[in-house]
Design a protein around this motif. Structure first.
Motif, PDB file in Angstrom:
ATOM      1  N   ARG A 255     -87.857  49.912 -64.573  1.00  0.00           N
ATOM      2  CA  ARG A 255     -89.110  50.526 -65.036  1.00  0.00           C
ATOM      3  C   ARG A 255     -90.112  50.702 -63.912  1.00  0.00           C
ATOM      4  O   ARG A 255     -90.847  51.681 -63.885  1.00  0.00           O
ATOM      5  CB  ARG A 255     -89.739  49.653 -66.114  1.00  0.00           C
ATOM      6  CG  ARG A 255     -89.007  49.779 -67.408  1.00  0.00           C
ATOM      7  CD  ARG A 255     -89.718  49.071 -68.509  1.00  0.00           C
ATOM      8  NE  ARG A 255     -89.017  49.337 -69.748  1.00  0.00           N
ATOM      9  CZ  ARG A 255     -89.370  48.842 -70.917  1.00  0.00           C
ATOM     10  NH1 ARG A 255     -90.421  48.055 -71.009  1.00  0.00           N
ATOM     11  NH2 ARG A 255     -88.685  49.138 -71.996  1.00  0.00           N
ATOM     12  N   TYR A 256     -90.155  49.744 -62.989  1.00  0.00           N
ATOM     13  CA  TYR A 256     -91.099  49.854 -61.871  1.00  0.00           C
ATOM     14  C   TYR A 256     -90.799  51.106 -61.068  1.00  0.00           C
ATOM     15  O   TYR A 256     -91.690  51.799 -60.602  1.00  0.00           O
ATOM     16  CB  TYR A 256     -91.002  48.621 -60.966  1.00  0.00           C
ATOM     17  CG  TYR A 256     -91.446  47.351 -61.638  1.00  0.00           C
ATOM     18  CD1 TYR A 256     -92.794  47.023 -61.701  1.00  0.00           C
ATOM     19  CD2 TYR A 256     -90.530  46.481 -62.214  1.00  0.00           C
ATOM     20  CE1 TYR A 256     -93.216  45.861 -62.314  1.00  0.00           C
ATOM     21  CE2 TYR A 256     -90.940  45.318 -62.836  1.00  0.00           C
ATOM     22  CZ  TYR A 256     -92.286  45.008 -62.888  1.00  0.00           C
ATOM     23  OH  TYR A 256     -92.697  43.881 -63.499  1.00  0.00           O
TER      24      TYR A 256
ATOM     25  N   PHE B 150     -89.221  53.767 -62.262  1.00  0.00           N
ATOM     26  CA  PHE B 150     -89.557  54.935 -63.079  1.00  0.00           C
ATOM     27  C   PHE B 150     -91.036  55.261 -62.915  1.00  0.00           C
ATOM     28  O   PHE B 150     -91.416  56.424 -62.762  1.00  0.00           O
ATOM     29  CB  PHE B 150     -89.265  54.667 -64.562  1.00  0.00           C
ATOM     30  CG  PHE B 150     -87.802  54.468 -64.875  1.00  0.00           C
ATOM     31  CD1 PHE B 150     -86.822  54.838 -63.973  1.00  0.00           C
ATOM     32  CD2 PHE B 150     -87.407  53.917 -66.087  1.00  0.00           C
ATOM     33  CE1 PHE B 150     -85.476  54.651 -64.263  1.00  0.00           C
ATOM     34  CE2 PHE B 150     -86.072  53.735 -66.388  1.00  0.00           C
ATOM     35  CZ  PHE B 150     -85.107  54.093 -65.477  1.00  0.00           C
ATOM     36  N   ILE B 151     -91.876  54.227 -62.965  1.00  0.00           N
ATOM     37  CA  ILE B 151     -93.311  54.447 -62.834  1.00  0.00           C
ATOM     38  C   ILE B 151     -93.623  55.062 -61.490  1.00  0.00           C
ATOM     39  O   ILE B 151     -94.347  56.052 -61.383  1.00  0.00           O
ATOM     40  CB  ILE B 151     -94.069  53.116 -62.996  1.00  0.00           C
ATOM     41  CG1 ILE B 151     -94.012  52.667 -64.447  1.00  0.00           C
ATOM     42  CG2 ILE B 151     -95.516  53.260 -62.551  1.00  0.00           C
ATOM     43  CD1 ILE B 151     -94.549  51.291 -64.692  1.00  0.00           C
ATOM     44  N   SER B 152     -93.034  54.483 -60.444  1.00  0.00           N
ATOM     45  CA  SER B 152     -93.298  54.994 -59.112  1.00  0.00           C
ATOM     46  C   SER B 152     -92.911  56.464 -59.011  1.00  0.00           C
ATOM     47  O   SER B 152     -93.640  57.274 -58.443  1.00  0.00           O
ATOM     48  CB  SER B 152     -92.520  54.172 -58.090  1.00  0.00           C
ATOM     49  OG  SER B 152     -92.434  54.858 -56.887  1.00  0.00           O
ATOM     50  N   ARG B 153     -91.792  56.799 -59.605  1.00  0.00           N
ATOM     51  CA  ARG B 153     -91.369  58.198 -59.506  1.00  0.00           C
ATOM     52  C   ARG B 153     -92.275  59.089 -60.335  1.00  0.00           C
ATOM     53  O   ARG B 153     -92.585  60.213 -59.926  1.00  0.00           O
ATOM     54  CB  ARG B 153     -89.910  58.332 -59.950  1.00  0.00           C
ATOM     55  CG  ARG B 153     -88.991  57.540 -59.012  1.00  0.00           C
ATOM     56  CD  ARG B 153     -87.568  57.913 -59.173  1.00  0.00           C
ATOM     57  NE  ARG B 153     -87.335  59.272 -58.719  1.00  0.00           N
ATOM     58  CZ  ARG B 153     -86.185  59.890 -58.883  1.00  0.00           C
ATOM     59  NH1 ARG B 153     -85.184  59.279 -59.472  1.00  0.00           N
ATOM     60  NH2 ARG B 153     -86.031  61.120 -58.450  1.00  0.00           N
TER      61      ARG B 153
END
Ligand SMILES: Nc1ncnc2c1ncn2[C@@H]1O[C@H](COP(=O)(O)OP(=O)(O)OP(=O)(O)O)[C@@H](O)[C@H]1O
Ligand SMILES: [Mg+2]
Lengths: 256, 260, 261
Positions: B159-160, B162-165
């Motif tokens: 998830r981290y 995913f957020i960064s992307r």
């Protein structure tokens, strides 16, 4: 004007499958999506930000086909239930994370301070994230997502870990910020109060399918599926009461 | 009075026994030579040579191992692809492999005329040389390191990333800015294990590099050679040096694991 | 209480099983790694003929020696070279009278199949472009001997420059020749017989006048003297049956033994 349009989306994840999802969201809409656990709500949000490969169907953003676009070019923000703040960065750097690529330091500071002020977290900007309270973490996560002005904001049960009072406060705060930034939101929540107070559209998912996507009134009065009526059921004049869905809360109405 | 929990007592007893056994076994190394002879042997050119060689080759090997294990470990942790099972099996295979067999495989592969000729063109000679030591150490340490790195990334929720992307970072930038810093401690632990495995690699090094005295004799080979020479004190000293390295490695490993 | 006994009995049974599996032999033998094949067969037939059991440890002669030095004495000591017996005598582990020269141990050159570098004699070892593998002179008997042979023939210095690897164990040398990593190595003739028969490599004899021939000594240690199994095993090695087995594996018995049998 339609902002997000999804057509017959089908995505596989191991045993689980999103089936034939179709809906559209207009600019300025605030959609709330509910559904039993395991219905695939989180998975749908992740599919919209683009980290899962589509088997079938299309996703359009501003009428542009983004089905195969990499997540980094989509400009869609996401807030997770468990906040997912970067543990190696402090509050300021968490919020500024998405700005690093585009803005110089000065501009970054301005933007972070502005959004932090709006969300009332400007006093904790220098703190590391591990000793923040749940409510603070939630606001940092929201700040991190909206500071880059995403075209579409996705939120996965952002208030689920908060106590009812904080939840109410957060709801009010969020409303103001969303209005101020004129953002379009797709928000996952099971809280009737969220639906009454935030949403202009409501959706219901079940086992990887989108059962209904409409205004709350329609969902309440004309459920399209048994499962929808189970969730949105309310006392009917026919006396066939399935589940009590509370009416619009009066106390908070003034908050508008 | 508290009733006796016999099962628990037996378990604790066995644990104590095993610990004692290990401690005595390892400790016996300490009691063979006299302190004076250890000091003298520590300064002997032979030991200094192999210590230096060990540190150099193991450092080089660790560097290569990390460069290879990071992408492979990340891939195995994050991606689903056809043949993933097979790849996993192949990657884990050398763990259950006797080192001597690994050495034989390396000799057959790197020694085969075509491969040797091709490598020679780029200035690499992987039989009977110091480069061979590094190669053998890499192959010995790689599977363990990949495993540790894979589990490290398994503990970092995607998830981290995913957020960064979603915030505009490419996959590579996300790897550098999110995945790597979040897995930092596990990666350090993996590097320590890679280094310790490289220092301790024996069988594969012996076969591929030959174990020539004062040329390709790293610490374990010095130990082996000196047993053969009947020079027990120097052998034990080499063992003690390796013991110190392992202690240090385990200490750092435990420390990074503890606050992981 | 009953419940405690069951596991205890179980543990005892397991211990008994284990002790049965690893029933200690009557006689501990240390033998040079190069003697593995004849010794395995020798022990097989010895155990079939007598009630005794033999435990054997193979290793480089120096390695075995190290084990003795570490305080693990054996009953019978069969290193690859006289040298180690001499040292053992010096250290007082063996009485000189107990040492018997058993069979001849002959060095030979081994080359890969088809002999790509056309090595036919000792002198050919120092041809240009020949890569050599030799034993570590301090770690194994053949390494030591090869050095002496090269020195005796005046090609030691040149051979040194051709040598790619000094292996601590002799088996390594065979491996390097078989895989073609080197063009030649000096090993024991008996050791090369098996891979030669398999077609994995070829043997080139060193002419007798240039060669140095060694003997494999057998010695019952002072500790082993008190052990009838040790005496009996040592005697078996030198018996007619024993010598036949040695011959089968490429060792020539010493003439003194043949006459005395
Ligand atoms: N990457 C994945 N690989 C395999 N299965 C997945 C993956 N992501 C989600 N799933 C499965 O898809 C199903 C839906 O998961 P999802 O997290 O979307 O549910 P949800 O509707 O968000 O539930 P909740 O309300 O409990 O959060 C679950 O059965 C989950 O195990
Ligand atoms: Mg979810």
């Amino acid at each position: 004007m339609t902002l997000l349009r999804i057509e017959n989306l089908q995505i596989q994840a191991g045993e689980f499958q999103l089936c034939d999802i179709s809906f559209s969201i207009s600019t300025g809409d605030y959609c709330i999506m509910a559904g039993e656990t395991g219905a695939g709500k989180t998975f749908l949000l992740e599919s919209i930000i683009g980290v899962h490969r589509c088997l079938n169907g299309r996703i359009y953003l501003d009428e542009k086909d983004i089905t195969c676009m990499l997540p980094e070019y989509r400009g869609i923000g996401i807030v997770y239930q468990d906040h997912a703040l970067f543990p190696h960065l402090n509050v300021f750097n968490n919020i500024a994370f998405g700005l690093k690529k585009q803005f110089p330091k000065k501009k970054r500071q301005e933007k972070v301070h502005a959004v932090a002020e709006a969300l009332k977290i400007d006093h904790i900007l220098k703190r590391p994230i591990d000793n923040l309270s749940g409510g603070e973490k939630q606001r940092v996560a929201i700040a991190r997502a909206i500071v880059v002005r995403p075209r579409l904001l996705l939120m996965d049960e952002p208030f689920s870990a908060l106590d009812p009072l904080t939840r109410q406060k957060m709801r009010r705060l969020l409303r103001r910020v969303i209005r101020q930034h004129r953002m379009t939101v797709l928000h996952i929540s099971h809280d009737p109060a969220d639906m009454w107070l935030l949403a202009n559209k409501v959706a219901y998912m079940h086992e990887g399918r989108l059962l209904q996507f409409d205004t709350l009134e329609t969902m309440l009065n004309n459920p399209a599926h048994e499962k929808v009526s189970e969730f949105f059921g309310r006392p009917s004049n026919r006396g066939k009461r399935i589940r009590f869905f509370p009416p619009r809360p009066a106390a908070t109405r003034e908050a508008y | 009075m508290q009733q006796l929990n016999i099962f628990k007592l037996i378990l604790i007893g066995i644990t104590g026994l095993v610990t004692l056994l290990l401690a005595i076994t390892i400790g016996s190394l300490l009691f063979v030579p006299s302190l004076a002879s250890i000091r003298q042997n520590l300064g002997s050119p032979e030991l200094l040579y192999s210590l230096k060689l060990s540190l150099c080759t193991a450092s080089a090997a660790t560097l290569f191992v990390m460069l290879l294990a990071l992408p492979v470990g990340y891939t195995m942790s994050r991606f689903q692809f056809a043949g993933r099972r097979l790849v996993k099996t192949v990657l884990d295979l050398p763990i259950a492999f006797p080192e001597l067999v690994l050495g034989l495989c390396l000799l057959l592969f790197f020694g085969s005329d075509h491969v040797a000729a091709a490598l020679k063109k780029v200035g690499i000679e992987l039989v009977f040389t110091r480069q061979a030591i590094v190669a053998a150490q890499i192959f010995t340490a790689l599977p363990y390191t990949i495993r540790i790195i894979r589990t490290t990334f398994d503990y970092v929720s995607p998830r981290y990333e995913f957020i960064s992307r979603s915030l505009g970072y490419t996959h590579f930038e996300t790897f550098m800015r999110v995945a790597l810093p979040m897995a930092k401690k596990g990666i350090l632990a993996a590097a320590v294990i890679a280094f310790a495995r490289s220092i301790g690699a024996f069988g594969a090094v012996l076969i591929l590099a030959g174990g020539t005295y004062m040329k390709t004799d790293v610490l374990p080979i010095t130990l082996f050679l000196n047993i053969s020479y009947g020079n027990l004190d120097l052998a034990v000293t080499a063992g003690l040096v390796m013991l110190a390295v392992s202690f240090l490695a385990i200490y750092i490993f435990e420390k990074t694991e503890a606050d992981l | 209480m009953k419940s405690i006994f069951k596991p205890v009995i179980g543990v005892i049974i397991i211990l008994l099983l284990f002790s049965g599996l690893s029933r200690a032999g009557d006689c501990l033998v240390y033998a040079g790694a190069g003697l593995k094949r004849p010794m395995t067969e020798m022990i097989g037939s010895f155990e079939a003929d007598t009630p005794h059991r033999v435990d054997i440890n193979y290793g480089g002669s120096g390695h075995l020696f190290g084990m003795m030095a570490m305080g693990r004495p054996c009953d019978v000591f069969i290193p690859g070279a006289q040298r180690y017996v001499d040292i053992a005598v010096e250290k007082g582990w063996i009485d000189e009278a107990d040492v018997v020269r058993l069979v001849k141990h002959i060095p030979a050159i081994v080359v890969p199949q088809n002999n790509p570098s056309r090595i036919n004699s000792l002198q050919d070892l120092v041809k240009p472009d020949v890569r050599l593998a030799l034993g570590d002179p301090r770690a194994c008997a053949i390494g030591n001997l090869a050095e002496k042979i090269l020195k005796k023939n005046g090609i030691h210095e040149r051979a040194k420059t051709r040598t790619r690897v000094y292996g601590p164990t002799v088996n390594q040398l065979l491996l390097y020749v078989m895989t073609g990593r080197v063009e030649a190595a000096i090993v024991w003739k008996d050791l090369a017989r098996w891979p030669e028969n398999n077609g994995d490599l070829q043997m080139v004899e060193i002419s007798e006048c240039r060669n140095i021939i060694k003997y494999i000594p057998v010695a019952v240690t002072l500790k082993g003297r008190k052990n009838p199994a040790a005496e009996s095993f040592a005697a078996y090695l030198a018996s007619t049956g024993g010598l036949d087995l040695w011959r089968k594996w490429g060792f020539e018995p010493c003439s003194s033994l043949i006459s005395s049998n």
